[in-house]
Design a protein around this motif. Sequence first.
Motif, short mmCIF file in Angstrom:
data_model
loop_
_atom_site.label_atom_id
_atom_site.label_comp_id
_atom_site.label_asym_id
_atom_site.label_seq_id
_atom_site.Cartn_x
_atom_site.Cartn_y
_atom_site.Cartn_z
N VAL A 36 47.08 -27.43 127.80
CA VAL A 36 47.85 -28.67 127.84
C VAL A 36 47.05 -29.80 127.19
O VAL A 36 47.56 -30.54 126.34
CB VAL A 36 48.24 -29.05 129.28
N LEU A 37 45.78 -29.92 127.58
CA LEU A 37 44.94 -30.98 127.01
C LEU A 37 44.82 -30.82 125.49
O LEU A 37 44.89 -31.80 124.75
CB LEU A 37 43.55 -30.96 127.65
N GLU A 38 44.65 -29.59 125.04
CA GLU A 38 44.49 -29.33 123.61
C GLU A 38 45.78 -29.65 122.84
O GLU A 38 45.74 -30.27 121.78
CB GLU A 38 44.07 -27.88 123.39
N LEU A 39 46.91 -29.24 123.37
CA LEU A 39 48.19 -29.52 122.70
C LEU A 39 48.48 -31.01 122.64
O LEU A 39 49.00 -31.51 121.65
CB LEU A 39 49.33 -28.79 123.41
N LEU A 40 48.13 -31.74 123.69
CA LEU A 40 48.40 -33.18 123.72
C LEU A 40 47.43 -33.97 122.86
O LEU A 40 47.71 -35.12 122.52
CB LEU A 40 48.36 -33.70 125.16
N ALA A 41 46.33 -33.36 122.46
CA ALA A 41 45.36 -34.05 121.60
C ALA A 41 46.00 -34.41 120.26
O ALA A 41 45.61 -35.39 119.63
CB ALA A 41 44.12 -33.19 121.39
N GLY A 43 49.02 -35.41 119.91
CA GLY A 43 50.00 -36.47 120.12
C GLY A 43 50.95 -36.11 121.25
O GLY A 43 50.94 -34.98 121.74
N PRO A 44 51.76 -37.07 121.69
CA PRO A 44 52.67 -36.84 122.82
C PRO A 44 53.63 -35.68 122.56
O PRO A 44 54.05 -35.45 121.43
CB PRO A 44 53.44 -38.16 122.93
N LYS A 45 53.95 -34.99 123.63
CA LYS A 45 54.88 -33.86 123.56
C LYS A 45 55.80 -33.90 124.78
O LYS A 45 55.44 -34.39 125.83
CB LYS A 45 54.12 -32.53 123.59
N ALA A 46 56.99 -33.33 124.63
CA ALA A 46 57.93 -33.20 125.73
C ALA A 46 57.49 -32.04 126.62
O ALA A 46 56.83 -31.11 126.17
CB ALA A 46 59.34 -32.95 125.20
N GLN A 47 57.87 -32.11 127.89
CA GLN A 47 57.50 -31.05 128.84
C GLN A 47 57.99 -29.68 128.37
O GLN A 47 57.24 -28.70 128.44
CB GLN A 47 58.07 -31.36 130.23
N LEU A 48 59.22 -29.61 127.91
CA LEU A 48 59.77 -28.34 127.46
C LEU A 48 59.01 -27.81 126.25
O LEU A 48 58.75 -26.61 126.13
CB LEU A 48 61.26 -28.48 127.15
N LEU A 50 55.86 -28.33 125.61
CA LEU A 50 54.59 -27.80 126.14
C LEU A 50 54.80 -26.42 126.74
O LEU A 50 54.01 -25.51 126.50
CB LEU A 50 54.00 -28.75 127.18
N ALA A 51 55.85 -26.27 127.53
CA ALA A 51 56.13 -24.98 128.18
C ALA A 51 56.29 -23.88 127.13
O ALA A 51 55.73 -22.79 127.27
CB ALA A 51 57.37 -25.08 129.06
N ARG A 52 57.05 -24.16 126.09
CA ARG A 52 57.27 -23.16 125.03
C ARG A 52 55.97 -22.83 124.30
O ARG A 52 55.69 -21.67 124.01
CB ARG A 52 58.31 -23.66 124.04
N ALA A 53 55.18 -23.86 123.99
CA ALA A 53 53.94 -23.64 123.25
C ALA A 53 52.93 -22.82 124.04
O ALA A 53 52.20 -22.01 123.48
CB ALA A 53 53.33 -24.99 122.85
N ILE A 54 52.90 -23.03 125.36
CA ILE A 54 51.94 -22.32 126.20
C ILE A 54 52.49 -20.95 126.62
O ILE A 54 51.74 -20.04 126.92
CB ILE A 54 51.58 -23.17 127.44
N GLY A 55 53.81 -20.84 126.64
CA GLY A 55 54.43 -19.58 127.03
C GLY A 55 54.59 -19.43 128.54
O GLY A 55 54.45 -18.35 129.09
N VAL A 56 54.89 -20.57 129.21
CA VAL A 56 55.14 -20.54 130.65
C VAL A 56 56.47 -21.22 130.94
O VAL A 56 57.06 -21.87 130.07
CB VAL A 56 54.00 -21.25 131.44
N THR A 57 56.93 -21.09 132.17
CA THR A 57 58.19 -21.72 132.54
C THR A 57 58.00 -23.23 132.68
O THR A 57 56.89 -23.70 132.95
CB THR A 57 58.72 -21.17 133.89
N PRO A 58 59.08 -23.98 132.50
CA PRO A 58 58.98 -25.44 132.66
C PRO A 58 58.43 -25.86 134.03
O PRO A 58 57.68 -26.83 134.12
CB PRO A 58 60.42 -25.93 132.46
N LEU A 87 58.04 -38.02 127.49
CA LEU A 87 56.96 -37.47 126.69
C LEU A 87 55.68 -37.54 127.51
O LEU A 87 55.52 -38.43 128.34
CB LEU A 87 56.79 -38.26 125.39
N ILE A 88 54.81 -36.62 127.26
CA ILE A 88 53.53 -36.57 127.95
C ILE A 88 52.46 -36.95 126.93
O ILE A 88 52.43 -36.41 125.83
CB ILE A 88 53.23 -35.16 128.50
N GLU A 89 51.58 -37.87 127.32
CA GLU A 89 50.50 -38.26 126.42
C GLU A 89 49.18 -38.31 127.17
O GLU A 89 49.14 -38.57 128.38
CB GLU A 89 50.79 -39.59 125.74
#
Length: 141
Positions: A36-41, A43-48, A50-58, A87-89
């Motif tokens: 999560v920290l790496e993906l947000l580095a 820039g901001p991302k939506a929760q969904l 993030l879930a898709r990028a990490i491969g976990v449920t929302p 968005l998460i930042e």
Amino acid sequence: MTLTAVFQLGKLGQVATGRFADRLAPHGLRPRHCAVLELLAAGPKAQLELARAIGVTPSVVVDMLDELEKLDALRRVRDTADRRRQLIELTAEGQKLRRKAVLLARETDEELLGSLTAEEATALRRALTQVASASGIPAVG
């Protein structure tokens, strides 16, 4: 009996995750927070997203975000383009924790790969990246 790659990778994964978790714990982090920290580095991302990028449920992402929010590592903000979406930042503290996690990951790498030559370690990293990519594991970090 010859150990299979799947068995060895599984056991090494347990050892690596345990050692990394031990290093992260004093900072309030867990290995699952690092993606999560790496993906947000970037820039901001939506929760969904993030879930898709990490491969976990929302719902799993929501739990991780709640944990990171308690550490003041991130904040939820309304998307100015779509007010229904958050968005998460990363906060300044989140950026600091991300940098610390990267350093701790490198320390763990050095510990685990210390018995290899530099060339062997490079070859192993390259092979693991290739296997992960072929298995559909996204490159994070």
